[in-house]
Write an enzyme that holds these catalytic residues in place. Structure first.
Site, PDB file in Angstrom:
ATOM      1  N   ASP A   1      41.653  36.788  37.252  1.00 54.80           N
ATOM      2  CA  ASP A   1      40.945  37.475  38.319  1.00 54.80           C
ATOM      3  C   ASP A   1      41.069  38.984  38.179  1.00 54.80           C
ATOM      4  OD1 ASP A   1      43.562  37.523  39.193  1.00 54.80           O
ATOM      5  OD2 ASP A   1      43.210  36.091  40.813  1.00 54.80           O
TER       6      ASP A   1
ATOM      7  N   CYS B   1      38.232  33.458  41.740  1.00 54.31           N
ATOM      8  CA  CYS B   1      37.917  32.246  42.476  1.00 54.31           C
ATOM      9  C   CYS B   1      37.353  32.589  43.852  1.00 54.31           C
ATOM     10  CB  CYS B   1      39.167  31.404  42.608  1.00 54.31           C
ATOM     11  SG  CYS B   1      40.515  32.302  43.367  1.00 54.31           S
TER      12      CYS B   1
ATOM     13  N   CYS C   1      43.922  37.276  32.930  1.00 50.98           N
ATOM     14  CA  CYS C   1      44.694  36.768  34.065  1.00 50.98           C
ATOM     15  C   CYS C   1      43.887  35.818  34.927  1.00 50.98           C
ATOM     16  CB  CYS C   1      45.170  37.907  34.943  1.00 50.98           C
ATOM     17  SG  CYS C   1      46.527  38.799  34.217  1.00 50.98           S
TER      18      CYS C   1
ATOM     19  N   CYS D   1      45.615  36.571  45.741  1.00 50.25           N
ATOM     20  CA  CYS D   1      44.296  37.190  45.908  1.00 50.25           C
ATOM     21  C   CYS D   1      44.376  38.339  46.906  1.00 50.25           C
ATOM     22  CB  CYS D   1      43.279  36.158  46.402  1.00 50.25           C
ATOM     23  SG  CYS D   1      42.991  34.835  45.233  1.00 50.25           S
TER      24      CYS D   1
END
Ligand code: FES
Lengths: 283, 385
Positions: free
Chosen positions: A37, A61, A35, A105
């Site tokens: 992350d 990231c 994916c 995130c």
């Protein structure tokens, strides 16, 4: 480059609480290499039942690293009940905001925290188990997760859902299903509002309230379906029970526009606003 | 940031000082319209034609075969759509899985309008599957569009072989040579492609000017209609300063072809140094057939955007094939078409050099990157114990 806040960059450059605790009380793992992350969160409780120590490892990231770091700072010293209340928005706010495309995130942070608390409470493996129906196969996102993120963040478009959960960001095949979930949540919310209205029947709706409700109904129950076909609808005028609307784009002058109007707009407005509404198309 | 180490020349390049100088008079001194019937404009017409000749010289073409456009994307669109339209759409389209979006976009649009489009796969080194190309060519007349050099990996496709195959099958060949010009010898006398796209800003000319080479006799329908500029192939008043700049840039690119071995040595030093100092790293793309200026390298267990931000903090500009840095959620379609594992795609970094790159800059990068990789790996849950 993304427009990251100073706080995001600071937490990316100097992440707090990196690592893994030995013999943690709770461990949560979400995401995967595929994916792009992933986050592994471990915590230990103090004698007072509060989170005494917490550490994370993140593959991802800059904003994924910053979100994880922020999360660890936020939960320290909290009881598990307090920590469980942290939402993805809280994480984003702590960082002074995240670009919308990066909101996933913050969602990953909240999910890892939940998985870790679950792990402590239920003694499960700490890996998040996919519960319920998977909507997006590309990113392994379930119906439950999408509904939750939509509700908590008041999302209204498929694109937003993609920014927050990644669902829909791959092959795109699941976009129709995501739209259906959005429509479902919107209908629920509207129904809840109307129930609230119904509970105070003493007062009649003012004209302004009525127009607002018509606007809202068009936005939630009509527009998404039209936009899918490249069209749009605009409210032109309200005169007593007569509601005048204009159709734009692909819908204007389209063969089925008569049908669209009478069948969708009017029935929705009658359902959500008032029984006696008559819809007309503005020339 | 005091100093910029620019290793992202496949994204765009600095306009060469000589180019800026050549353009200077064309803003407010020699500003005539090349189509005008006075000597003031006529002189400018001659300047545009001399630029055309210089572009032609770089690729071994005739000046009459050069059409100026606004960018590489316009050239790609014009070539593919224009060629397919000239066939009345009764033609197949064949392209590759690793093309630039400027080629994939028009191909997709044609597919949506009923044109059969095939995407030829590449192997693990990023080389085109010529067997599959041959099969696709047997299915009927085709407009073929395959790039000469890949922008992400620097891999060079065997264009002479491809041209022979396409022409033997009666097809038409377009190539996006945006990443090839100035980085390999291009001689269209020897390699008979029919249509070829160039972009100014990839070879030290400014952004906003491109070229479509149209081999004499090739039928293609124009995209822009209007005036008679470019021999009726592309309407619109010529972007004179940029065209002059591009002419000068092509002249310089030709003179600097000799620099390529020096650049390859620098690139190889960067490659070998990073492979030696960063464990679990690997190079993407065919190392034997690759332009001198590109290095695509993957660092396992970490993500590209995080690497780029860390590099940027120390003044180094590069790019990545990771999902987060591509602005979409899907990582590089090029590396995935090559079957590079996800772990390596997400941690891929592209360094691209130019003739302005110095040995000191390579040294600086060689010193700066390993600690970054180490720091990010210390945070990663995937590093094996
Ligand atoms: S299934 Fe959701 S993007 Fe592919």
């Amino acid at each position: 480059m993304w427009e990251y806040t100073g706080k995001v960059l600071d937490h990316f450059r100097n992440p707090r609480n990196v690592g893994l605790l030995e013999n943690p009380d709770g461990i949560g793992e979400v995401g995967s290499l595929a994916c792009g992350d992933a986050l592994k969160l471990t915590f230990k409780l103090g004698p007072d039942g509060r989170i005494a120590d917490v550490k994370f490892q993140t593959f991802g990231c800059a904003s994924a690293i910053a979100s994880s770091s922020a999360l660890t700072e936020m939960v320290k010293g909290k009881t598990l009940d307090e920590a469980a209340k942290i939402t993805n928005q809280d994480i984003a706010e702590f960082l002074g905001g995240l670009p919308e495309q990066k909101m996933h995130c913050s969602v990953m942070g909240r999910e890892a925290l939940e998985a870790a608390i679950d792990n402590y409470r239920g003694g499960q493996g700490g890996k998040r188990v996919l519960a319920g129906k998977v909507v997006c196969n590309c990113f392994g996102v379930t119906e439950e997760e999408i509904l939750r993120v939509v509700r908590e963040n008041q999302l209204s478009t498929v694109e937003q859902v993609t920014h927050y959960t990644k669902a829909g960001g791959g092959c795109g095949k699941c976009k129709g299903d995501i739209q259906a979930l959005l429509t479902r949540v919107a209908a629920e919310q509207l129904a809840a509002e109307q129930a609230a209205h119904a509970r105070s029947p003493a007062r009649k709706m003012t004209n302004l309230e009525r127009i607002r409700l018509i606007e809202e109904t068009l936005e939630r129950n009509v527009r998404p379906a039209l936009r899918q076909d490249g069209g749009d609808i605009q409210l032109v005028d309200v005169e007593g029970p007569r509601v005048r609307v204009a159709l734009r784009g692909m819908c204007a002058g389209c063969q089925v526009s008569e049908f669209t109007l009478r069948d969708v707009v009017q029935s929705k407005l009658r359902e959500f606003v008032n029984e006696d509404i008559v819809v007309e198309e503005a020339p | 940031m005091s100093r910029v180490i620019y290793l992202d020349n496949n994204a765009t390049t600095m306009a060469a000082p000589e180019v800026v100088e050549a353009m200077r008079p064309f803003w407010n001194e020699r500003y005539g319209n090349p189509s005008s019937m006075h000597a003031f404009g006529g002189q400018v017409h001659r300047d545009v034609e001399s630029a055309r000749a210089r572009v032609a010289e770089l690729i071994g073409a005739d000046p009459g075969e050069i059409v100026f456009t606004s960018c590489g994307s316009e050239s790609d669109n014009m070539a593919i759509r224009g060629a397919v339209e000239a066939f009345g759409r009764r033609v197949n389209v064949i392209t590759s899985r690793v093309e630039h979006p400027a080629v994939l976009g028009p191909c997709q649009e044609l597919a949506e309008h009923g044109v059969t489009v095939q995407h030829i796969p590449v192997d693990a080194a990023g080389q085109l599957d010529l067997v599959r190309l041959g099969e696709a060519l047997r299915e009927g007349p085709a407009v073929v569009s395959v790039m000469w050099v890949n922008n992400e990996t620097g891999v060079i496709f065997p264009m002479d072989e491809i041209a022979a195959m396409v022409h033997a099958a009666g097809g038409l060949l377009h190539t996006d040579a945006v990443q090839a010009a100035g980085k390999i010898m291009i001689d269209l006398q020897r390699v008979p492609v029919d249509l070829l796209s160039l972009s100014g800003h990839k070879l030290h000319a400014p952004k906003g000017v491109g070229v479509l080479y149209i081999r004499r006799g090739t039928r293609i329908k124009p995209l822009l209609l209007g005036g008679h500029q470019e021999e009726n192939r592309r309407a619109g008043t010529e972007n004179v300063p940029y065209i002059v700049g591009l002419g000068r840039a092509c002249e310089l690119a030709r003179a600097h072809l000799d620099d390529l071995p020096r650049l390859a040595a620098m690139r190889d030093r960067l490659e070998q140094g990073l492979l030696a100092t960063c464990p679990d790293s690997s190079v993407n793309g065919d190392r034997h057939r690759r332009v001198a200026t590109t290095l695509n390298i993957s660092f396992e267990y970490i993500e590209g955007e995080a690497i780029l931000y860390s590099l940027s903090d120390v003044g180094i500009c590069a790019s990545s094939g990771s999902a987060c840095s591509s602005g979409s959620l899907e990582p590089s379609h090029v590396l995935r078409a090559m079957g590079v594992p996800f772990t390596a795609v997400h941690g891929s970094i592209r360094f691209s050099l130019s003739r302005y790159t110095t040995d000191e800059e390579i040294d600086y990068t060689l010193a700066a990157l390993p600690p970054i990789v180490k720091r990010l790996r210390a945070m990663s849950p995937f590093v094996p114990k």
